[in-house]
Design an enzyme around this catalytic site. Structure first.
Site, PDB file in Angstrom:
ATOM      1  N   GLU A   1       0.797  -1.230   0.000  1.00  0.00           N
ATOM      2  CA  GLU A   1       0.000   0.000   0.000  1.00  0.00           C
ATOM      3  C   GLU A   1       0.835   1.289   0.000  1.00  0.00           C
ATOM      4  O   GLU A   1       0.708   2.117   0.901  1.00  0.00           O
ATOM      5  CB  GLU A   1      -0.981  -0.016   1.176  1.00  0.00           C
TER       6      GLU A   1
ATOM      7  N   HIS B   1     -10.362  -6.023  -2.757  1.00  0.00           N
ATOM      8  CA  HIS B   1     -11.451  -5.861  -1.793  1.00  0.00           C
ATOM      9  C   HIS B   1     -12.566  -5.086  -2.497  1.00  0.00           C
ATOM     10  O   HIS B   1     -12.509  -3.862  -2.625  1.00  0.00           O
ATOM     11  CB  HIS B   1     -10.976  -5.129  -0.546  1.00  0.00           C
TER      12      HIS B   1
ATOM     13  N   GLU C   1      -5.978 -10.568  -2.182  1.00  0.00           N
ATOM     14  CA  GLU C   1      -6.802 -10.455  -0.975  1.00  0.00           C
ATOM     15  C   GLU C   1      -8.287 -10.385  -1.345  1.00  0.00           C
ATOM     16  O   GLU C   1      -9.048  -9.607  -0.761  1.00  0.00           O
ATOM     17  CB  GLU C   1      -6.404  -9.213  -0.160  1.00  0.00           C
TER      18      GLU C   1
ATOM     19  N   ASP D   1     -12.095 -10.384  -1.768  1.00  0.00           N
ATOM     20  CA  ASP D   1     -13.413 -10.594  -1.172  1.00  0.00           C
ATOM     21  C   ASP D   1     -14.368  -9.598  -1.812  1.00  0.00           C
ATOM     22  O   ASP D   1     -13.953  -8.543  -2.294  1.00  0.00           O
ATOM     23  CB  ASP D   1     -13.416 -10.488   0.366  1.00  0.00           C
TER      24      ASP D   1
ATOM     25  N   ASN E   1       2.246  -4.609  -3.386  1.00  0.00           N
ATOM     26  CA  ASN E   1       0.833  -4.963  -3.230  1.00  0.00           C
ATOM     27  C   ASN E   1       0.033  -3.712  -2.852  1.00  0.00           C
ATOM     28  O   ASN E   1       0.486  -2.904  -2.040  1.00  0.00           O
ATOM     29  CB  ASN E   1       0.731  -6.014  -2.109  1.00  0.00           C
TER      30      ASN E   1
END
Length: 393
Positions: free
Chosen positions: A208, A285, A313, A315, A249
């Site tokens: 990030e 996300h 990651e 979802d 990432n």
């Protein structure tokens, strides 16, 4: 981690509305800086996850909770195995994140250890800086080792997460007042020690680094060193393990835009410097019904740089209560994301951010949202499972 989100995970936690009585099911109930309730509603126990987060989980292993006030009937029909179909499609892996407190849940571990479903694991918290170097020069690896041992015993790949991140830092790093040279040395020591301990892995070396508009995120690393901190971390990781796959990432780089363009430019800059960079991690996300239409084009622009791409990651959350209509849209959204990766050879794998709603981070961060994962809180496969299978077809 992300919101289609524009602020960091740690900041979101700080902005959560604070209850005056007890935390509800799956709500936060403790952690560093937490000022809300520290007890849970009946049937739930405040369970330690890591130094900054505790969650209200069912009080007994047999307890279950519904994340819906209706009674949706949609369930998955496939039993193909997500890792099986991913590998058949030419991908290296399909995996899940996990965390140490969950490893005491035997039914959970049984599914996580099923290599037909998952041939890769990411430790959600136990390899971050606060967990591995809580005081300068003092390293601890027990929690990370526990997840590594599980993966090794199962024959699963492991993704290290993460060497350098602005969040979950011990105070000695953030408040140390170090100058440029000293902080570079601290990064080098930390990354080389942790990567050396977990040799042979895939690594989210830097996590990030960007704001939503593509500018650099302010952090102790950027403020002290500047953009060069990324190359410093990557070089230290490569020196520690020449065989590791090294990634940067970030969240909200799922579709094309200012933030994904910043990542493209960072990769180009690192390559021009001769700094090691093997891949870009797209966190993923997402929100039901709001998957970017440019997701495949975005993956392709990273792949065109000659690096790997992974969805790290994934979802896809919804506004509760769960309905059959939302579950079907979620199925289509998972299929869209997986199909985008499937269409690009350099997109090498997909990791979901835990596999069951029972342990999802979403409800405690996004009020009124949840049900983001392919298994529900009772370990039943949801239609999203079929969407993943279809995406790899």
């Amino acid at each position: 981690m992300a919101l289609k989100y524009s602020i960091s995970f740690a900041t979101l936690l700080a902005l959560l509305p604070l209850a005056t009585a007890q935390s509800g099911a799956w709500g936060q109930c403790g952690g560093d800086g937490w000022t809300g309730p520290t007890t849970c509603i009946a049937g739930y126990t405040c369970t330690y996850s890591n130094p900054w987060y505790s969650q209200c989980l069912p009080g007994t292993a047999s307890a279950t909770v519904s994340t819906t006030t209706s009674a949706p009937t949609s369930t998955a029909t496939s039993s193909a195995g997500l890792a099986v179909v991913a590998k058949a499609a030419g991908k290296l892996y399909f995996g899940s994140a996990t965390d140490n407190p969950e490893l005491s849940d035997a039914p959970y571990v049984a599914i996580l250890s099923d290599t037909k479903e998952f041939n890769q694991i990411t430790p959600g918290n136990s390899m971050k800086w606060d967990a591995t170097e809580p005081s300068r020069g003092t390293f601890r690896f027990a929690n990370g080792d526990a997840i590594v041992d599980l993966a090794k015993n199962n024959g699963q790949l492991l993704r290290g997460h993460t060497c350098v991140w602005h969040s979950q830092l011990p105070s000695w790093v953030t408040n140390g007042g170090f100058n440029n040279a000293t902080l570079q040395s601290i990064i080098q020591t930390h990354c080389s020690t942790v990567v050396d301990h977990y040799k042979g892995q895939i690594w989210d070396v830097v996590n990030e680094p960007f704001n939503e508009d593509g500018t650099w995120r302010t952090s102790v690393f950027y403020n002290t060193i500047g953009p060069e901190y990324v190359a410093v971390a990557l070089r230290a990781a490569r020196a520690a393990d020449p065989n590791a796959k090294l990634y940067v990432n970030d969240y909200n780089i799922d579709g094309t835009g200012a933030k994904s363009t910043a990542m493209v430019n960072l990769v180009k800059s690192l390559q021009a410097q001769g700094a090691p960079i093997d891949g870009v991690g797209i966190q993923g996300h997402l929100i039901v019904g709001q998957v970017p239409t440019t997701i495949q084009a975005n993956i392709e622009q990273f792949a065109a740089l000659g690096v790997e791409v992974a969805i790290t990651e994934l979802d896809i959350r919804m506004t509760l209560p769960v309905t059959d209509a939302l579950l079907q849209q979620q199925k289509r959204d998972y299929q869209t994301v997986i199909a985008a990766c499937n269409a690009v050879p350099k997109c090498v794998g997909v990791t979901i951010w835990d596999y069951t709603d029972k342990y999802s981070w979403v409800p405690s961060v996004f009020n009124g949202q949840g049900a983001a994962l392919p298994w529900d809180a009772n370990f039943n496969k949801k239609p999203a499972y079929d969407g993943i299978v279809a995406g790899f077809a």
